[in-house]
Design an enzyme around this catalytic site. Structure first.
Site, PDB file in Angstrom:
ATOM      1  N   GLU A   1      17.699-105.638   9.959  1.00  0.00           N
ATOM      2  CA  GLU A   1      18.221-105.608   8.589  1.00  0.00           C
ATOM      3  C   GLU A   1      17.506-106.578   7.648  1.00  0.00           C
ATOM      4  O   GLU A   1      17.191-106.229   6.516  1.00  0.00           O
ATOM      5  CB  GLU A   1      19.724-105.932   8.583  1.00  0.00           C
ATOM      6  CG  GLU A   1      20.622-104.796   9.024  1.00  0.00           C
ATOM      7  CD  GLU A   1      20.772-104.720  10.533  1.00  0.00           C
ATOM      8  OE1 GLU A   1      20.257-105.616  11.233  1.00  0.00           O
ATOM      9  OE2 GLU A   1      21.403-103.770  11.020  1.00  0.00           O
TER      10      GLU A   1
ATOM     11  N   HIS B   1      33.176-105.998  12.538  1.00  0.00           N
ATOM     12  CA  HIS B   1      32.821-104.708  11.928  1.00  0.00           C
ATOM     13  C   HIS B   1      33.826-104.294  10.858  1.00  0.00           C
ATOM     14  O   HIS B   1      33.889-103.128  10.496  1.00  0.00           O
ATOM     15  CB  HIS B   1      32.739-103.612  12.994  1.00  0.00           C
ATOM     16  CG  HIS B   1      31.528-103.697  13.863  1.00  0.00           C
ATOM     17  ND1 HIS B   1      31.340-104.713  14.759  1.00  0.00           N
ATOM     18  CD2 HIS B   1      30.427-102.908  13.952  1.00  0.00           C
ATOM     19  CE1 HIS B   1      30.188-104.537  15.387  1.00  0.00           C
ATOM     20  NE2 HIS B   1      29.604-103.460  14.913  1.00  0.00           N
TER      21      HIS B   1
END
Lengths: 364, 480
Positions: B214, B283
């Site tokens: 990322e 998450h």
């Protein structure tokens, strides 16, 4: 502008306190690493004259910036490029118009090498409205779309992903341009550098990674920070070719740069150049440089100064009269003095500038 | 003994699916590992394997059936020689032996029971203070933006997922500088199927699968945007954007300013934000307030499919870095979307989703589903709530909120994020300055609880806001 005089200036510069030998750390003998290559490629007279002028401009500009900093006219951080001039000039001599340049925070030399106006650079250093970023960026944040200079980045290593993105755009547009992405030996230990290496090789992006190994990441020597001190090998696990280059000799820099840029431009992907260089000044203006000996610095200045090497060649090999070089020196000093004059008299930004350039107008 | 095969939950948010195909017939012998059927979820087509040996005694759900709820018996497996007709079905189904373990259905509808008191929704906690002079230029008094397309426009029921895909596809057709990059966006067709079909239409040059990296690909996207390309960087979830947040903030958001206006960054960072269902603390984070804090960014968090489409198209065309916060639970929900060739909505305008005179409820993204259900229930008790969907969090259309609160005198905010320094806190502060004399009660915030998201189903339910909490807060500000 001989080395001794230069050293004298440094010693009397209050912003650069004397190094303490007792606190120094053995960093090996730079002279051994930087011995001039016996078979160094030769420059023509014109090429040497060009290199001399360009490097001298950076040297004098940075010396002036150091002075203005000492006078309180430049604030915050100010990272000088003195000693490393051959790297960016040799690279630029191998690149063509359109190639992009991006670097970290030691960036004034790259701007001048890209052809940016010394007045605009100096005025940004003093935070004036005539600066490249209208006084809102500072030493570490200048840009020129016109000259394809993409900064000027203050987060160590960030410019490597960004520079890889410039190369991504070049490949996307198939425009034949190459991204010259500079980093220091310190940045070379950041994780995103390797994320970028991976994608650059995976997608065969036209990028040359220039690792300016000036031996110290701030105050930490390469040996104390890096398990693999041969930075040219940092791309091996990705299959990226690399080489170590004498970064004090503008000729070897240009030769290696030509090879690397050709590799990248021809679609073969990224290339790594480890430029072995040296910064004479501290990391920033507030660095007492106690991590190295004064002898180490003066030895580099006396024996491997990139500008002095060219000067010697111009006189001894190319037969350029010393008076001509003095004239060049005077011209450079004049340019730098004018930039300092501008940067100290240009007004500060209008207070209304506080609220501009935050977002672009979507309707435009 | 015979066992039922239940419709399996094949993703954290799956509530129902289509029984696409039976690969075994009644009477066939099956052994462990045999593929029994194909099931289409909202994300992908999955195979259901047998775990035990036996005979496929009876198929209870015919192939082609849509909307089969998770945990519905779909077939019966009998032991060799067992009397199939005796095999019972339904009711208290035994353990689902033959398929993947069913997960409890995350039921966003079943609100209202077992709601513990919300400790953060009790008092107005903004002490009076000298208001700072408004520092930014605000858009003056926009009219309620109810009509954003011509009356009589044909409306097509579309999922948020399809709306996002359509928005990207339309913009990619329109402008070659637009491309999508991210993990699994191309060959996998999107981890959440948002980029489905884009690789087939636009090819690998413009739909770029990245490694799991990322920080690196966010930086590459920003660098490409500096040259004038228009990347859409998909984060599989915004939780993973934490690895890339330096480039989002330091490189994308600040460079225009630091360059004195020279170097813009036309980039969209998008992906699901906030809680999904049962995916744990790492998450489930809602970053709305984080990004809305940063000058140089625009932050969008739509609720409806129509807004998702119109605002994503606007985001892709915008010359600035945009954070586009989606919600995984909303992906499969359908809303009417106007059938127009080029439906683009203005960034920075709230929408009055429901009008009312008694109280203003301000929310965005999935928070709107709590707000709207609460408003419906309150209407039955005679409280008419005006529900405002912020849609854009930065620049925030506080004018619409202020105008509404000047009318109703009361305000409740609803968000899934944490309470401290949240969107509700920001709204509350704005109202203190711009509607102080109109307030008849302190502003109350309904938020996610101030804890990392727990995994256990009951605890997760408690950690999220719910309709009962919204109703409770509204009644509190209405002194009812």
């Amino acid at each position: 502008m001989d080395a001794a005089k230069d050293a004298g200036r440094a010693a009397s510069d209050p912003s650069l306190p004397e190094a303490s030998p007792s606190a120094s750390i053995e960093a090996g003998n730079p002279a051994e690493t930087h011995a001039p290559a016996p078979n160094a490629p030769q420059f023509t007279r014109e090429e040497d004259l060009h290199a001399y002028h360009e490097m001298l401009l950076i040297r004098r500009f940075e010396e002036k910036a150091g002075q203005l900093y000492g006078m309180g006219l430049i604030g915050g951080f100010c990272h000088l490029y003195i000693g490393q001039e051959a790297v960016v000039i040799g690279m630029q001599m191998a690149s063509v118009d359109g190639d992009q340049v991006i670097t970290g925070y030691r960036d004034h030399g790259h701007m001048l090498a890209c052809g940016m106006d010394p007045k605009g650079v100096m005025a940004e250093l003093t935070g004036r409205r005539g600066g490249y970023s209208r006084g809102k960026g500072g030493s570490m944040h200048m840009f020129s779309r016109e000259k394809q200079f993409f900064g000027g980045h203050g987060i160590v290593g960030a410019q490597v992903s960004l520079g890889t993105g410039l190369a991504f755009a070049d490949a996307y547009r198939k425009n034949g341009q190459v991204s010259l992405t500079y980093m220091g030996d310190g940045a070379a230990n950041q994780g995103q550098v390797y994320e970028s290496f991976n994608m650059a090789q995976l997608w065969k992006l036209p990028v040359v990674y220039v690792i300016e190994n000036n031996r110290y990441a701030m105050g930490t020597s390469v040996a104390r920070a890096s398990a693999q001190t041969d930075f040219s090998r940092r791309g091996i696990s990705f299959g990226i070719p690399g080489e170590q280059v004498d970064g004090m000799d503008v000729r070897t820099v240009r030769e290696a740069a030509t090879r690397a840029i050709q590799h990248a431009r021809s679609g073969e992907g990224p290339y790594i150049l480890e430029m072995q260089t040296y910064r004479y000044r501290g990391h920033s203006m507030s660095d007492p440089a106690k991590y190295r000996t004064k002898d180490e610095v003066s030895k580099m200045r006396e024996e491997h100064d990139p500008i002095e090497m060219v000067r010697k060649r111009l006189i001894e090999m190319h037969g350029v009269p010393e008076a001509d070089l003095k004239a060049t020196d005077a011209k450079v000093r004049e340019t730098v003095n004018q930039s300092a004059e501008f940067a100290t008299h240009d007004p500060e930004p209008d207070p209304a500038e506080l609220w501009t350039d935050i977002l672009l107008d979507a309707r435009a | 003994m015979a066992t039922d095969i239940l419709m399996p939950a094949l993703s954290p948010t799956m509530e129902e699916g289509k029984l696409a195909k039976w690969l075994k017939n009644e009477g066939d012998a099956v052994k462990s590992g045999d593929v029994l059927a194909e099931i289409e979820t909202d994300k992908a087509t999955m195979e259901v394997e047998a775990i035990d040996e036996g005979v496929l005694a009876k198929i209870l759900i015919a192939e082609g059936t849509e909307g089969v709820k998770v945990n519905t018996p779909i077939a019966i497996i009998a032991a060799e020689g067992e009397d199939v007709s005796a095999a019972s079905t339904g009711g208290a189904a035994p353990k689902a032996d033959a398929a993947t373990q069913p997960a409890p259905t995350p039921d966003m509808q079943a609100e209202g029971q077992a709601a513990t008191p919300a400790p953060n929704a009790k008092t107005g906690d903004d002490a009076p203070k000298a208001p700072a002079a408004p520092a930014t230029i605000t858009n003056k008094a926009p009219a309620p933006v109810m009509e954003e397309f011509p009356a009589g426009t044909e409306m097509v029921s579309t999922t948020v997922r399809e709306a996002l895909r359509d928005a990207m596809a339309e913009e990619m057709r329109r402008d070659d500088a637009v491309f999508v990059m991210g993990e699994e966006v191309a060959e996998y067709q999107g981890a959440y199927k948002i980029t489905q079909g884009l690789l087939q239409e636009f090819g690998a040059r413009r739909v770029v699968d990245t490694p799991i990296t990322e920080h690196g690909f966010a930086g590459i996207g920003v660098g490409a945007a500096f040259t004038g390309l228009r990347p859409i960087v998909e984060f599989m979830t915004f939780n993973f954007a934490m690895q890339a947040i330096d480039h989002i903030i330091n490189s994308a958001a600040k460079t225009l300013y630091m360059s004195g206006g020279q170097l813009g960054c036309p980039i969209v960072f998008r992906g699901p934000n906030g809680a999904a269902a049962r995916v744990g603390a790492q998450h489930s984070h809602d970053y709305s307030a984080w990004y809305s804090n940063v000058p140089g960014l625009k932050v969008i968090a739509p609720y409806t499919a129509s807004d998702a489409k119109g605002l994503l198209k606007a985001a892709i065309r915008d010359p600035n870095p945009i954070i586009f916060l989606e919600n995984e639970i909303l992906y499969g929900q359908s809303f009417p979307v106007p059938k127009l060739d080029d439906f683009v909505l203005p960034i920075g305008k709230a929408r009055i989703h429901r009008t009312g005179k008694d109280v203003t409820i301000v929310s965005f993204s999935i928070g709107m589903s709590y707000a709207l259900k609460a408003a419906q229930a309150l209407a039955e008790e005679g409280i008419e709530a005006e529900v405002i969907d912020l849609r854009t969090l930065r620049p925030m259309d506080t004018d619409t909120v202020v105008e509404s609160v000047r009318k109703t005198g009361r305000c409740v905010t609803v968000e899934e994020g944490f309470p401290q320094s949240g969107i509700g806190a920001e709204i509350s502060a704005c109202l203190m300055v711009d509607a102080f004399d109109y307030l008849d009660a302190p502003v109350l915030r309904v938020t996610g609880k101030d804890v990392p998201m727990p995994y256990a189903a009951n605890l997760e339910k408690l950690a999220l806001p719910n309709v009962a909490e919204v109703i409770e807060a509204v009644k509190a500000v209405c002194y009812r």
